[in-house]
Design a protein around this motif. Structure first.
Motif, PDB file in Angstrom:
ATOM      1  N   SER A  24       0.821  -1.212   0.000  1.00  0.00           N
ATOM      2  CA  SER A  24       0.000   0.000   0.000  1.00  0.00           C
ATOM      3  C   SER A  24       0.853   1.258   0.000  1.00  0.00           C
ATOM      4  O   SER A  24       0.503   2.261  -0.639  1.00  0.00           O
ATOM      5  N   ASN A  29      -2.983  -1.323  -3.527  1.00  0.00           N
ATOM      6  CA  ASN A  29      -3.946  -1.685  -2.477  1.00  0.00           C
ATOM      7  C   ASN A  29      -4.681  -2.994  -2.753  1.00  0.00           C
ATOM      8  O   ASN A  29      -5.736  -3.252  -2.185  1.00  0.00           O
ATOM      9  N   ARG A  37     -10.146  -6.005   4.962  1.00  0.00           N
ATOM     10  CA  ARG A  37     -10.317  -4.768   5.718  1.00  0.00           C
ATOM     11  C   ARG A  37     -11.249  -4.944   6.917  1.00  0.00           C
ATOM     12  O   ARG A  37     -11.182  -4.167   7.868  1.00  0.00           O
ATOM     13  N   CYS A 111      -5.761   0.010   7.543  1.00  0.00           N
ATOM     14  CA  CYS A 111      -6.286   1.025   6.630  1.00  0.00           C
ATOM     15  C   CYS A 111      -5.258   1.283   5.534  1.00  0.00           C
ATOM     16  O   CYS A 111      -4.069   1.454   5.826  1.00  0.00           O
ATOM     17  N   ASP A 114      -3.162   5.381   1.284  1.00  0.00           N
ATOM     18  CA  ASP A 114      -3.713   6.587   0.681  1.00  0.00           C
ATOM     19  C   ASP A 114      -4.906   7.120   1.467  1.00  0.00           C
ATOM     20  O   ASP A 114      -5.094   8.332   1.588  1.00  0.00           O
ATOM     21  N   GLU A 115      -5.707   6.236   2.043  1.00  0.00           N
ATOM     22  CA  GLU A 115      -6.827   6.687   2.866  1.00  0.00           C
ATOM     23  C   GLU A 115      -6.344   7.373   4.138  1.00  0.00           C
ATOM     24  O   GLU A 115      -6.936   8.360   4.590  1.00  0.00           O
ATOM     25  N   LYS A 116      -5.297   6.852   4.734  1.00  0.00           N
ATOM     26  CA  LYS A 116      -4.737   7.500   5.925  1.00  0.00           C
ATOM     27  C   LYS A 116      -4.354   8.948   5.618  1.00  0.00           C
ATOM     28  O   LYS A 116      -4.634   9.867   6.398  1.00  0.00           O
ATOM     29  N   LYS A 117      -3.716   9.154   4.469  1.00  0.00           N
ATOM     30  CA  LYS A 117      -3.237  10.489   4.120  1.00  0.00           C
ATOM     31  C   LYS A 117      -4.388  11.448   3.839  1.00  0.00           C
ATOM     32  O   LYS A 117      -4.276  12.653   4.088  1.00  0.00           O
ATOM     33  N   ILE A 118      -5.505  10.928   3.323  1.00  0.00           N
ATOM     34  CA  ILE A 118      -6.661  11.779   3.024  1.00  0.00           C
ATOM     35  C   ILE A 118      -7.458  12.077   4.291  1.00  0.00           C
ATOM     36  O   ILE A 118      -7.818  13.226   4.569  1.00  0.00           O
ATOM     37  N   LEU A 119      -7.744  11.037   5.079  1.00  0.00           N
ATOM     38  CA  LEU A 119      -8.647  11.175   6.224  1.00  0.00           C
ATOM     39  C   LEU A 119      -7.983  11.824   7.432  1.00  0.00           C
ATOM     40  O   LEU A 119      -8.667  12.474   8.241  1.00  0.00           O
TER      41      LEU A 119
END
Length: 271
Positions: A24, A29, A37, A111, A114-119
């Protein structure tokens, strides 16, 4: 009360989570399927590579550490239990300890990168400003809090019940860092230095062994406090053994001048 004569820490082998998160971070991903998940990271199993690492660590221990050991501890996480089993140590009767569980990463557990960086962009910026004191993005445990967890649970238990014994604990990267900080009298800047270090001797790879001892490596005399540590990775990069030998533990003590020199690394912005 004293700590055990020998405390051997072993990180779990390469796991499903390791391979999914590594991919990831490179933008892949594909392992984060809906089924994957929906799992908590506690349930991650070892990969075939992880099983090989655990077997290699067990063989190294059986050849280099006097067997059998007196006490056997393992984290409640599945990948740690699987590693412990594949060490195949003689007379092992494992005590499963939830206090040895991995650091809590709360909302970013399992997680994609990329989701970590956005959220959690703001939280991640705060965490990166101080990886020792700050909570991970999304909540969980700071490294300082994890140190406290180990000091007041496992280390207190070992000093109370295992002072004359030789023990092993199979656990996780951050747990081993926290115990290392407490055992060696390290601190904030030491963790940050070790966490980013490229030196092989500073790393805690999968199935890395950190062997702490109260027995002087030269005289074999047993001291009241820990005197040395040996870092070994039975299957390092390319499958080669990495044995960094015994390193004497030198606990930090600071003169007034030492403190001033450390302070100078932090520029003052307001006079």
């Amino acid at each position: 009360m004293s700590l055990p004569v020998d405390t051997i820490l072993v990180r779990h082998g390469y796991s499903e989570g390791n391979i999914a998160n590594k991919a990831s971070r490179k933008g892949d991903n594909r392992f984060f399927t809906p089924e994957f998940r929906n799992r908590h990271s506690r349930t991650f199993r070892l990969t075939d590579k992880g099983i090989s690492q655990a077997k290699a660590a067990g063989e190294w221990l059986k050849k280099n550490a006097l067997m059998p050991l007196d006490r056997f501890y393992v984290s409640d996480y599945i990948r740690a239990k699987e590693t412990a089993a594949y060490l195949n140590l003689p007379n092992a009767m494992w005590r499963v300890e939830f206090h040895l569980r991995e650091r809590d990463f709360a909302l970013i557990d399992n997680c994609p990168d990329d989701e970590k960086k956005i959220l959690f962009a703001l939280e991640q910026r705060q965490y990166e400003a101080d990886p020792f004191l700050a909570y991970p993005a999304g909540g969980g445990e700071s490294l300082a809090l994890l140190c406290l967890r180990q000091k007041t649970t496992m280390m207190a238990h070992w000093a109370r019940e295992c002072s004359g014994k030789r023990i092993i604990a199979v656990c996780h990267y951050h747990v081993m860092r926290a115990i290392q900080i407490e055992f060696e009298g390290l601190g904030h800047d030491d963790f940050i230095r070790l966490d980013v270090s490229k030196k092989p001797a500073d790393k805690i790879r999968n199935c890395q062994i950190l062997w702490y001892t109260r027995r002087d490596p030269d005289t074999q005399e047993t001291e009241p406090h820990l005197v040395a540590v040996r870092s070994v990775c039975p299957l390092g990069p390319g499958g080669a053994l990495e044995d960094h030998g015994w390193r004497r533990i030198k606990r930090h003590r600071y003169t007034n001048q030492d403190l001033l020199e450390e302070i100078d690394h932090y520029p003052r912005h307001i006079n």
